[in-house]
Design a protein around this motif. Sequence first.
Motif, PDB file in Angstrom:
ATOM      1  N   LEU A 178       0.828  -1.199   0.000  1.00 51.58           N
ATOM      2  CA  LEU A 178       0.000   0.000   0.000  1.00 51.58           C
ATOM      3  C   LEU A 178       0.865   1.253   0.000  1.00 51.58           C
ATOM      4  CD1 LEU A 178      -2.641  -1.064   2.692  1.00 51.58           C
ATOM      5  CD2 LEU A 178      -2.963  -1.026   0.211  1.00 51.58           C
ATOM      6  N   SER A 187      -5.292   5.568   0.495  1.00 53.56           N
ATOM      7  CA  SER A 187      -6.121   4.682  -0.321  1.00 53.56           C
ATOM      8  C   SER A 187      -7.420   4.323   0.389  1.00 53.56           C
ATOM      9  CB  SER A 187      -5.364   3.390  -0.643  1.00 53.56           C
ATOM     10  OG  SER A 187      -4.186   3.645  -1.366  1.00 53.56           O
ATOM     11  N   PHE A 188      -7.380   4.315   1.738  1.00 53.84           N
ATOM     12  CA  PHE A 188      -8.540   4.008   2.550  1.00 53.84           C
ATOM     13  C   PHE A 188      -8.896   5.231   3.388  1.00 53.84           C
ATOM     14  CE2 PHE A 188      -6.291  -0.309   2.686  1.00 53.84           C
ATOM     15  CZ  PHE A 188      -6.841  -0.704   1.468  1.00 53.84           C
ATOM     16  N   LEU A 218      -9.345  -5.053   3.978  1.00 48.61           N
ATOM     17  CA  LEU A 218      -9.430  -4.351   2.698  1.00 48.61           C
ATOM     18  C   LEU A 218      -8.246  -4.670   1.793  1.00 48.61           C
ATOM     19  CD1 LEU A 218     -10.745  -0.911   3.985  1.00 48.61           C
ATOM     20  CD2 LEU A 218     -12.014  -2.559   2.604  1.00 48.61           C
ATOM     21  N   ALA A 219      -7.085  -4.901   2.388  1.00 48.13           N
ATOM     22  CA  ALA A 219      -5.893  -5.186   1.587  1.00 48.13           C
ATOM     23  C   ALA A 219      -5.923  -6.581   0.982  1.00 48.13           C
ATOM     24  CB  ALA A 219      -4.633  -5.014   2.437  1.00 48.13           C
ATOM     25  N   PRO A 273     -10.079  -7.746  -2.333  1.00 48.29           N
ATOM     26  CA  PRO A 273     -10.344  -6.681  -3.301  1.00 48.29           C
ATOM     27  C   PRO A 273     -11.808  -6.535  -3.674  1.00 48.29           C
ATOM     28  CG  PRO A 273      -9.261  -8.559  -4.344  1.00 48.29           C
ATOM     29  CD  PRO A 273      -9.191  -8.791  -2.875  1.00 48.29           C
ATOM     30  N   SER A 321     -15.236  -3.147  -0.547  1.00 47.62           N
ATOM     31  CA  SER A 321     -14.852  -1.731  -0.569  1.00 47.62           C
ATOM     32  C   SER A 321     -15.130  -1.013   0.743  1.00 47.62           C
ATOM     33  CB  SER A 321     -15.582  -1.002  -1.701  1.00 47.62           C
ATOM     34  OG  SER A 321     -15.155  -1.466  -2.963  1.00 47.62           O
ATOM     35  N   HIS A 378     -13.408   2.712   4.307  1.00 49.75           N
ATOM     36  CA  HIS A 378     -13.775   2.381   2.932  1.00 49.75           C
ATOM     37  C   HIS A 378     -12.688   2.815   1.953  1.00 49.75           C
ATOM     38  CE1 HIS A 378     -14.786   6.557   1.786  1.00 49.75           C
ATOM     39  NE2 HIS A 378     -15.426   6.658   2.932  1.00 49.75           N
ATOM     40  N   ARG A 379     -12.735   2.263   0.773  1.00 42.68           N
ATOM     41  CA  ARG A 379     -11.785   2.626  -0.273  1.00 42.68           C
ATOM     42  C   ARG A 379     -12.110   4.021  -0.814  1.00 42.68           C
ATOM     43  NH1 ARG A 379      -9.080  -2.075  -1.499  1.00 42.68           N
ATOM     44  NH2 ARG A 379     -10.243  -3.994  -1.013  1.00 42.68           N
ATOM     45  N   ARG A 380     -11.072   4.732  -1.206  1.00 41.49           N
ATOM     46  CA  ARG A 380     -11.262   6.035  -1.833  1.00 41.49           C
ATOM     47  C   ARG A 380     -12.088   5.915  -3.113  1.00 41.49           C
ATOM     48  NH1 ARG A 380      -8.990  10.876  -1.609  1.00 41.49           N
ATOM     49  NH2 ARG A 380      -7.571  10.165   0.009  1.00 41.49           N
ATOM     50  N   SER A 381     -12.012   4.767  -3.770  1.00 41.15           N
ATOM     51  CA  SER A 381     -12.731   4.576  -5.027  1.00 41.15           C
ATOM     52  C   SER A 381     -14.234   4.746  -4.865  1.00 41.15           C
ATOM     53  CB  SER A 381     -12.418   3.196  -5.607  1.00 41.15           C
ATOM     54  OG  SER A 381     -12.774   2.165  -4.695  1.00 41.15           O
TER      55      SER A 381
END
Length: 261
Positions: free
Chosen positions: A32, A115-116, A138-139, A142, A145, A186-189
Amino acid sequence: MDTLQSRIYRLEQLLQSAPERPPGASAAVATLESPAVSVVMPTHNRARYVGEAIESVLAQSFRDWELLVVDDGSEDDTRSVVARFLVDPRIRYLHQSNRGASAARNAGIRASRGSFIAYLDDDNVWYPDFLKKAVDVLATRPEISLAYGALVTDIHNFHQERILWKNFDRALLETGNYIDTNVMVHRRSLVDAAGGWDESLKSLEDWELVLRYTRTEPAAAINVLAAYYRHCDDTRITKLQDYQRDEGAVLAKNGDRPPAS
């Protein structure tokens, strides 16, 4: 059915001291980019408590984080309290005019690099292993999210439980929120795909966010005590008219079923 036996089983899961990590967690976390987690903390006139919230971030067993304290127009001694912690380069202080907690969280997200993304309110505190367990999940998964841990609370009284922690159930989530702001990572995505916090809401904004972020994929419940929800003052008290108005807005926006009566 949520029986007493199932509640005891969940409590046993939370209390077990299992040192093992998910397979491949060490290698996955090592890949990461730093900081791995951006912690966003909105604050407004809570100089008396915000230091304890910051200390609980500093006490995390997972160390690769940044903390963005977003002062939402405080008129008390908040700035000087936060200033004591700025010797740690991982902590940043941002100031804006008073626009509400959701606007402050969005400002923190825009300034963040991780990233998170995680959130901690200025009067609550985290348990030390929360970020470590959330990042591991989360790592290594995949397909997930959003992950969340358990909230210890004397306020919510959700089905008369002091520990608010349930396996993810979208249908149950549509009847009421059991994933508090302070226990999710949560993921930034998700922000890129679905947007940030709804600044038009004066209440239930965490419920709206979780409903939106889990519309197409489930969240993961992780067996860790995440946050202790403290009742420090009366500023949390939601006006009934705001709650009722926002409840309708949340359900209309997300197209979900009405709450069970």
